[in-house]
Design an enzyme around this catalytic site. Structure first.
Site, short mmCIF file in Angstrom:
data_model
loop_
_atom_site.label_atom_id
_atom_site.label_comp_id
_atom_site.label_asym_id
_atom_site.label_seq_id
_atom_site.Cartn_x
_atom_site.Cartn_y
_atom_site.Cartn_z
N TYR A 144 0.88 -1.07 -0.07
CA TYR A 144 0.12 -0.04 0.02
C TYR A 144 0.88 1.10 0.12
O TYR A 144 1.84 1.44 0.75
CB TYR A 144 -0.94 -0.11 1.09
N ASP B 9 0.83 -6.78 6.77
CA ASP B 9 -0.53 -6.21 6.78
C ASP B 9 -1.50 -7.05 6.16
O ASP B 9 -1.32 -7.44 4.67
CB ASP B 9 -0.25 -4.92 5.86
N1 PLP Z 1 -3.18 -1.32 4.38
C1 PLP Z 1 -3.59 -1.66 2.97
C2 PLP Z 1 -3.32 -2.64 2.32
C3 PLP Z 1 -4.63 -0.49 2.54
O1 PLP Z 1 -5.26 -0.66 1.28
C4 PLP Z 1 -4.79 0.83 3.00
C5 PLP Z 1 -5.93 1.62 2.51
O2 PLP Z 1 -6.14 1.65 1.37
C6 PLP Z 1 -4.50 0.88 4.28
C7 PLP Z 1 -3.60 -0.03 5.05
C8 PLP Z 1 -4.63 2.16 5.11
O3 PLP Z 1 -5.89 2.15 5.74
P1 PLP Z 1 -6.91 3.38 6.20
O4 PLP Z 1 -7.51 4.07 4.95
O5 PLP Z 1 -7.93 2.72 7.05
O6 PLP Z 1 -5.98 4.30 6.91
#
Ligand code: PLP
Length: 365
Positions: free
Chosen positions: A98, A168
């Site tokens: 991400y 993640d």
């Molecule tokens: N991790 C992944 C794989 C994501 O796709 C995202 C957001 O798109 C996040 C973390 C971040 O999450 P948030 O938007 O809830 O802060």
């Protein structure tokens, strides 16, 4: 207990006469707390909240380790980086994770004196970078390219070198994949996505394998204050109960759509870990219970992708994923990911698959 049962009951208090199954949100800044602070389990709302406690218990049951909720997925990621990385440390990230996680590491944490190195998720290539690292960060399946790495093998190599491992797990959710059971030290997620699945809140969490690792995460949350509101957490807990139902439907729909797309002449590079043709399908089948709701594919160019998105009547053109509404976007519009101009990331929702297939068919050239 089967996951489908566990998820319906997770975190619910023991039955009490005339009490609701899931108590409503507790709205409190200070709580009544006379005398010794330690004698009151709740004293100030940035530190704890009974609505969080129930949801954290639910997530701990699903993740297999103690859990803390955060105001967003990014706040959860920042907590793991912030609690583990110090000047002079090295962190190994997926180059296709991400993109804001990468931006935060290579921006803020590099300035703090942390060495940030990156390798792609595919072929476990982060293995090459482990020597001298403090933290290995994995994201599998990666977003948006849906590459898959072998969590257990990477954990074994990392732990042999004294390296902590965080995964993640947003795209899989704890019903789809259990990083802590595969040996990871941290399982991190954006609960904005499939875990809650209704496109109505922003939330994240960190679960840990060793309870002592929670101390640093809790200290970070207390001091940085990236805490969620009780209403969001209550909504999240309510939505969690249908995770199994949603995931089963979304994954079945996603596989059917991915299979259809592979037969369409205007579509190339269909990506879904559940497809037999995915380069890491066998590994995904071993490591995951569900392959997730995202299907990625490529159309000729930006204009062709935009025509598809405009012609679809059922698929909302929107970012994010995991929700029970089908959505799609041309991912290159944001920059940050190495994808073709016509690359589409689709989140497959809970609609009837016949309707989705008919809509996709009429929207493609
Ligand atoms: N991790 C992944 C794989 C994501 O796709 C995202 C957001 O798109 C996040 C973390 C971040 O999450 P948030 O938007 O809830 O802060």
């Amino acid at each position: 207990m089967k996951p489908a049962t566990r998820v319906v009951r997770a975190g619910l208090p023991a039955p009490q006469q005339s009490a609701p199954y899931l108590p409503g949100p507790t709205f409190a800044a200070p709580y009544h707390a006379a005398g010794e602070p330690s004698s009151a389990p709740y004293n100030y709302g940035r530190l704890h909240n009974p609505t969080w406690t129930l949801f954290e218990q639910a997530l701990a049951e699903l993740e297999g380790g103690p859990t803390l909720v955060f105001a967003s997925g990014m706040a959860a990621i920042a907590a793991v980086f912030g609690a583990t990385l110090r000047p002079g440390d090295k962190v190994v990230l997926p180059s296709d994770s991400y993109y804001l996680a990468r931006v935060m590491a290579s921006g803020y944490f590099t300035q703090m004196g942390v060495q940030v190195v990156m390798s792609p998720t595919a072929n476990n290539s982060q293995l090459e970078q482990l020597d001298g690292a403090k933290l290995l960060w994995l994201e599998t399946p990666s977003n948006p390219n849906l590459d898959v790495c072998d969590i257990a093998a990477l954990v074994e190599a990392a732990h042999a070198r004294g390296v902590l491992v965080a995964v993640d797990n947003t795209t899989a959710t704890p019903l789809g994949q259990q990083p802590l059971a595969l040996g990871a030290d941290f399982s991190v997620a954006s609960d904005t996505k499939g875990l809650t699945g209704h496109s109505d809140l922003i939330l994240g969490h960190v679960a840990v394998r060793e309870p002592s690792l929670l101390d640093g995460i809790r200290m970070w949350r207390n001091q940085i204050g990236a805490v969620p509101g009780p209403m969001e957490v209550w909504l999240a807990h309510r939505s969690l109960a249908t995770l199994h139902l949603r995931l089963e439907r979304q994954c079945a729909n996603a596989l059917a759509i991915a299979r259809y797309l592979t037969t369409h002449p205007a579509v190339t590079d269909v990506r879904y870990p559940g497809l037999e043709g995915h380069p890491a399908h066998e590994l995904a089948a071993r490591q995951m219970r569900y392959y997730g709701s995202i299907v990625s594919f490529t159309l000729a160019d930006a204009a062709a992708a935009q025509r598809f998105l405009s012609a679809s009547k059922l698929i909302y053109e929107a970012t994010s994923f995991g929700s029970l509404h089908s959505t799609a976007e041309r991912r290159a519009r944001w920059g940050g990911d190495v994808v073709a101009a016509g690359f589409i990331r689709m989140n497959v929702g809970c609609e009837a698959v016949e309707d989705l297939l008919a809509d996709i068919e009429q929207a493609l050239p």
